[in-house]
Design a protein around this motif. Sequence first.
Motif, PDB file in Angstrom:
ATOM      1  N   ASP A  16       0.867  -1.171   0.000  1.00 44.04           N
ATOM      2  CA  ASP A  16       0.000   0.000   0.000  1.00 44.04           C
ATOM      3  C   ASP A  16       0.908   1.227   0.000  1.00 44.04           C
ATOM      4  N   MET A  17       1.101   1.846  -1.179  1.00 42.32           N
ATOM      5  CA  MET A  17       2.029   2.970  -1.289  1.00 42.32           C
ATOM      6  C   MET A  17       1.574   4.163  -0.460  1.00 42.32           C
ATOM      7  N   HIS A  18       0.279   4.310  -0.282  1.00 48.57           N
ATOM      8  CA  HIS A  18      -0.194   5.405   0.567  1.00 48.57           C
ATOM      9  C   HIS A  18       0.339   5.208   1.986  1.00 48.57           C
ATOM     10  N   GLU A  19       0.214   4.010   2.499  1.00 49.32           N
ATOM     11  CA  GLU A  19       0.704   3.720   3.850  1.00 49.32           C
ATOM     12  C   GLU A  19       2.227   3.845   3.920  1.00 49.32           C
ATOM     13  N   GLU A  20       2.908   3.375   2.884  1.00 48.52           N
ATOM     14  CA  GLU A  20       4.376   3.466   2.873  1.00 48.52           C
ATOM     15  C   GLU A  20       4.834   4.922   2.852  1.00 48.52           C
ATOM     16  N   MET A  21       4.151   5.768   2.085  1.00 50.35           N
ATOM     17  CA  MET A  21       4.519   7.179   2.039  1.00 50.35           C
ATOM     18  C   MET A  21       4.205   7.859   3.374  1.00 50.35           C
ATOM     19  N   ARG A  22       3.148   7.446   4.040  1.00 49.46           N
ATOM     20  CA  ARG A  22       2.861   7.990   5.375  1.00 49.46           C
ATOM     21  C   ARG A  22       4.017   7.682   6.317  1.00 49.46           C
ATOM     22  N   ARG A  23       4.559   6.462   6.227  1.00 50.47           N
ATOM     23  CA  ARG A  23       5.704   6.093   7.062  1.00 50.47           C
ATOM     24  C   ARG A  23       6.919   6.962   6.713  1.00 50.47           C
ATOM     25  N   ALA A  24       7.138   7.210   5.414  1.00 53.15           N
ATOM     26  CA  ALA A  24       8.264   8.042   4.992  1.00 53.15           C
ATOM     27  C   ALA A  24       8.088   9.475   5.496  1.00 53.15           C
ATOM     28  N   PHE A  25       6.875  10.028   5.361  1.00 51.58           N
ATOM     29  CA  PHE A  25       6.623  11.394   5.829  1.00 51.58           C
ATOM     30  C   PHE A  25       6.824  11.495   7.333  1.00 51.58           C
ATOM     31  N   ALA A  26       6.449  10.455   8.062  1.00 50.75           N
ATOM     32  CA  ALA A  26       6.583  10.461   9.526  1.00 50.75           C
ATOM     33  C   ALA A  26       8.047  10.571   9.945  1.00 50.75           C
ATOM     34  N   LEU A  27       8.960  10.005   9.153  1.00 44.94           N
ATOM     35  CA  LEU A  27      10.385  10.108   9.484  1.00 44.94           C
ATOM     36  C   LEU A  27      10.856  11.551   9.506  1.00 44.94           C
ATOM     37  N   LEU A  28      10.299  12.363   8.636  1.00 44.67           N
ATOM     38  CA  LEU A  28      10.753  13.749   8.511  1.00 44.67           C
ATOM     39  C   LEU A  28       9.778  14.752   9.095  1.00 44.67           C
ATOM     40  N   SER A  29       8.682  14.253   9.662  1.00 39.03           N
ATOM     41  CA  SER A  29       7.737  15.192  10.257  1.00 39.03           C
ATOM     42  C   SER A  29       8.255  15.608  11.622  1.00 39.03           C
ATOM     43  N   GLY A  30       7.920  16.764  11.993  1.00 35.12           N
ATOM     44  CA  GLY A  30       8.431  17.364  13.222  1.00 35.12           C
ATOM     45  C   GLY A  30       8.723  18.802  12.886  1.00 35.12           C
TER      46      GLY A  30
END
Length: 130
Positions: A16-30
């Motif tokens: 699920d690329m949507h879920e995978e991109m959410r994980r990627a965004f979470a790494l850099l969110s802050g």
Amino acid sequence: MMLSMEKQTKGGSKIDMHEEMRRAFALLSGKWKLEIMWLLNQRIYRFGELRKAIPGITQHMLTAQLRELEKDGLVSRTVFAEVPPRVEYEMTAKARALGPTMQALAAWWQAYGDSVPKRAALRGRKAATR
């Protein structure tokens, strides 16, 4: 290569690329992570240098954001056994792979940054005026 947000097959399993991109965004969110990563993409920094380079960040928040980036494998921390102790932060190879993304963002900003409304620059502690 353009990736769609739809489910894709990789090694026989659906991704699920949507879920995978959410994980990627979470790494850099802050609040400060992208700014920290931008600076570390330029060179190795000591803690105090980073704090001075980011107006408005508190010592507590910089420490927290660096710890998260280190935990996620994007930043490495090197402690030198000196008096006084010296600690340096740098991007890992995994984070350096984001270089093309940072270059694309810089190119986008050069093209469109003037059209973005300006906001108050300071967040967190008030920057010292010199």
